[in-house]
Design a protein around this motif. Structure first.
Motif, PDB file in Angstrom:
ATOM      1  N   ALA A 236       0.832  -1.212   0.000  1.00  0.00           N
ATOM      2  CA  ALA A 236       0.000   0.000   0.000  1.00  0.00           C
ATOM      3  C   ALA A 236       0.866   1.261   0.000  1.00  0.00           C
ATOM      4  CB  ALA A 236      -0.944  -0.001   1.201  1.00  0.00           C
ATOM      5  N   GLU A 237       1.922   1.261   0.783  1.00  0.00           N
ATOM      6  CA  GLU A 237       2.831   2.401   0.833  1.00  0.00           C
ATOM      7  C   GLU A 237       3.517   2.606  -0.520  1.00  0.00           C
ATOM      8  OE1 GLU A 237       6.589   3.946   3.551  1.00  0.00           O
ATOM      9  OE2 GLU A 237       5.989   1.842   3.651  1.00  0.00           O
ATOM     10  N   ALA A 238       3.987   1.522  -1.104  1.00  0.00           N
ATOM     11  CA  ALA A 238       4.645   1.597  -2.411  1.00  0.00           C
ATOM     12  C   ALA A 238       3.673   2.061  -3.486  1.00  0.00           C
ATOM     13  CB  ALA A 238       5.241   0.237  -2.773  1.00  0.00           C
ATOM     14  N   GLN A 239       2.440   1.555  -3.445  1.00  0.00           N
ATOM     15  CA  GLN A 239       1.439   1.931  -4.435  1.00  0.00           C
ATOM     16  C   GLN A 239       1.080   3.408  -4.333  1.00  0.00           C
ATOM     17  OE1 GLN A 239       0.223  -0.366  -6.869  1.00  0.00           O
ATOM     18  NE2 GLN A 239      -0.185   1.639  -7.751  1.00  0.00           N
ATOM     19  N   LYS A 240       1.024   3.924  -3.131  1.00  0.00           N
ATOM     20  CA  LYS A 240       0.734   5.350  -2.921  1.00  0.00           C
ATOM     21  C   LYS A 240       1.807   6.216  -3.585  1.00  0.00           C
ATOM     22  CE  LYS A 240      -0.133   8.682   0.750  1.00  0.00           C
ATOM     23  NZ  LYS A 240      -0.213   8.887   2.208  1.00  0.00           N
ATOM     24  N   ILE A 241       3.059   5.828  -3.431  1.00  0.00           N
ATOM     25  CA  ILE A 241       4.155   6.566  -4.065  1.00  0.00           C
ATOM     26  C   ILE A 241       4.070   6.456  -5.584  1.00  0.00           C
ATOM     27  CG2 ILE A 241       6.675   6.670  -4.337  1.00  0.00           C
ATOM     28  CD1 ILE A 241       5.617   7.724  -1.626  1.00  0.00           C
ATOM     29  N   ALA A 242       3.864   5.248  -6.088  1.00  0.00           N
ATOM     30  CA  ALA A 242       3.766   5.040  -7.538  1.00  0.00           C
ATOM     31  C   ALA A 242       2.621   5.858  -8.128  1.00  0.00           C
ATOM     32  CB  ALA A 242       3.576   3.562  -7.848  1.00  0.00           C
ATOM     33  N   ASP A 243       1.480   5.876  -7.453  1.00  0.00           N
ATOM     34  CA  ASP A 243       0.330   6.645  -7.935  1.00  0.00           C
ATOM     35  C   ASP A 243       0.623   8.136  -7.952  1.00  0.00           C
ATOM     36  OD1 ASP A 243      -1.062   4.285  -8.237  1.00  0.00           O
ATOM     37  OD2 ASP A 243      -2.248   4.543  -6.408  1.00  0.00           O
ATOM     38  N   SER A 244       1.309   8.622  -6.935  1.00  0.00           N
ATOM     39  CA  SER A 244       1.611  10.059  -6.876  1.00  0.00           C
ATOM     40  C   SER A 244       2.597  10.466  -7.963  1.00  0.00           C
ATOM     41  CB  SER A 244       2.147  10.450  -5.496  1.00  0.00           C
ATOM     42  OG  SER A 244       3.460   9.963  -5.299  1.00  0.00           O
ATOM     43  N   LEU A 245       3.506   9.598  -8.324  1.00  0.00           N
ATOM     44  CA  LEU A 245       4.479   9.890  -9.379  1.00  0.00           C
ATOM     45  C   LEU A 245       3.877   9.725 -10.766  1.00  0.00           C
ATOM     46  CD1 LEU A 245       7.551   8.075  -7.836  1.00  0.00           C
ATOM     47  CD2 LEU A 245       7.209  10.552  -8.014  1.00  0.00           C
ATOM     48  N   ASP A 246       2.979   8.765 -10.920  1.00  0.00           N
ATOM     49  CA  ASP A 246       2.381   8.451 -12.216  1.00  0.00           C
ATOM     50  C   ASP A 246       1.491   9.581 -12.734  1.00  0.00           C
ATOM     51  OD1 ASP A 246       2.211   6.690 -14.346  1.00  0.00           O
ATOM     52  OD2 ASP A 246       0.362   5.796 -13.599  1.00  0.00           O
ATOM     53  N   GLY A 247       0.929  10.365 -11.865  1.00  0.00           N
ATOM     54  CA  GLY A 247       0.004  11.407 -12.271  1.00  0.00           C
ATOM     55  C   GLY A 247       0.631  12.726 -12.644  1.00  0.00           C
ATOM     56  N   ARG A 248       1.906  12.756 -12.907  1.00  0.00           N
ATOM     57  CA  ARG A 248       2.599  14.017 -13.182  1.00  0.00           C
ATOM     58  C   ARG A 248       2.640  14.401 -14.657  1.00  0.00           C
ATOM     59  NH1 ARG A 248       7.447  14.707  -8.868  1.00  0.00           N
ATOM     60  NH2 ARG A 248       6.187  14.290  -7.037  1.00  0.00           N
ATOM     61  N   GLY A 249       2.058  13.600 -15.517  1.00  0.00           N
ATOM     62  CA  GLY A 249       1.980  13.954 -16.931  1.00  0.00           C
ATOM     63  C   GLY A 249       3.199  13.597 -17.764  1.00  0.00           C
ATOM     64  N   HIS A 250       4.172  12.930 -17.192  1.00  0.00           N
ATOM     65  CA  HIS A 250       5.352  12.520 -17.955  1.00  0.00           C
ATOM     66  C   HIS A 250       5.090  11.176 -18.625  1.00  0.00           C
ATOM     67  CE1 HIS A 250       7.726  15.749 -16.249  1.00  0.00           C
ATOM     68  NE2 HIS A 250       7.227  15.432 -15.064  1.00  0.00           N
ATOM     69  N   LYS A 251       5.982  10.784 -19.511  1.00  0.00           N
ATOM     70  CA  LYS A 251       5.822   9.525 -20.232  1.00  0.00           C
ATOM     71  C   LYS A 251       6.356   8.325 -19.458  1.00  0.00           C
ATOM     72  CE  LYS A 251       5.899  11.500 -24.829  1.00  0.00           C
ATOM     73  NZ  LYS A 251       6.532  11.470 -26.134  1.00  0.00           N
ATOM     74  N   GLN A 252       6.908   8.544 -18.272  1.00  0.00           N
ATOM     75  CA  GLN A 252       7.440   7.438 -17.498  1.00  0.00           C
ATOM     76  C   GLN A 252       6.312   6.559 -16.973  1.00  0.00           C
ATOM     77  OE1 GLN A 252       8.473  10.637 -16.918  1.00  0.00           O
ATOM     78  NE2 GLN A 252      10.516  10.492 -17.755  1.00  0.00           N
ATOM     79  N   LEU A 253       6.635   5.296 -16.802  1.00  0.00           N
ATOM     80  CA  LEU A 253       5.704   4.316 -16.268  1.00  0.00           C
ATOM     81  C   LEU A 253       6.213   3.899 -14.894  1.00  0.00           C
ATOM     82  CD1 LEU A 253       3.376   2.243 -16.678  1.00  0.00           C
ATOM     83  CD2 LEU A 253       5.084   0.750 -17.715  1.00  0.00           C
ATOM     84  N   TYR A 254       5.327   3.853 -13.914  1.00  0.00           N
ATOM     85  CA  TYR A 254       5.690   3.436 -12.559  1.00  0.00           C
ATOM     86  C   TYR A 254       4.855   2.231 -12.176  1.00  0.00           C
ATOM     87  CZ  TYR A 254       7.884   8.011 -12.154  1.00  0.00           C
ATOM     88  OH  TYR A 254       8.674   9.107 -12.343  1.00  0.00           O
ATOM     89  N   TRP A 255       5.479   1.259 -11.499  1.00  0.00           N
ATOM     90  CA  TRP A 255       4.728   0.125 -10.991  1.00  0.00           C
ATOM     91  C   TRP A 255       5.372  -0.395  -9.712  1.00  0.00           C
ATOM     92  CZ3 TRP A 255       7.888  -0.404 -15.239  1.00  0.00           C
ATOM     93  CH2 TRP A 255       8.869  -1.378 -15.194  1.00  0.00           C
ATOM     94  N   VAL A 256       4.611  -1.222  -9.014  1.00  0.00           N
ATOM     95  CA  VAL A 256       5.036  -1.803  -7.744  1.00  0.00           C
ATOM     96  C   VAL A 256       5.316  -3.280  -7.958  1.00  0.00           C
ATOM     97  CG1 VAL A 256       4.279  -2.375  -5.398  1.00  0.00           C
ATOM     98  CG2 VAL A 256       3.674  -0.158  -6.404  1.00  0.00           C
ATOM     99  N   GLU A 257       6.398  -3.751  -7.365  1.00  0.00           N
ATOM    100  CA  GLU A 257       6.670  -5.181  -7.393  1.00  0.00           C
ATOM    101  C   GLU A 257       7.343  -5.598  -6.090  1.00  0.00           C
ATOM    102  OE1 GLU A 257       9.058  -5.552 -10.943  1.00  0.00           O
ATOM    103  OE2 GLU A 257      10.900  -5.612  -9.784  1.00  0.00           O
ATOM    104  N   ARG A 258       7.160  -6.845  -5.762  1.00  0.00           N
ATOM    105  CA  ARG A 258       7.803  -7.409  -4.578  1.00  0.00           C
ATOM    106  C   ARG A 258       9.237  -7.767  -4.949  1.00  0.00           C
ATOM    107  NH1 ARG A 258       5.745  -9.093   0.282  1.00  0.00           N
ATOM    108  NH2 ARG A 258       7.059 -10.592   1.373  1.00  0.00           N
TER     109      ARG A 258
END
Length: 63
Positions: free
Chosen positions: A31-53
């Protein structure tokens, strides 16, 4: 965690538009990792963010 170490088994991965992958950070919970990924993903850049173990293939854990 009986030896006093902190376990950070979840990581956020960033992939840029050239296909280069980087670890953004390690986190204690998904959940903590997903929160960070979601906050970074919404910045309008072309980068892709995801969470993995840690130790898991990125192909099986992408959102």
């Amino acid at each position: 965690m009986t030896d006093g170490t902190i376990s950070l088994p979840w990581q956020v991965i960033r992939q840029d538009d050239n296909g280069n992958r980087y670890r953004v950070g390690r986190y204690a919970t998904r959940a903590e990792a997903q929160k960070i990924a979601d906050s970074l993903d919404g910045r309008g850049h072309k980068q892709l963010y995801w969470v993995e173990r840690i130790g898991q293939s990125s192909d099986s854990s992408r959102n």
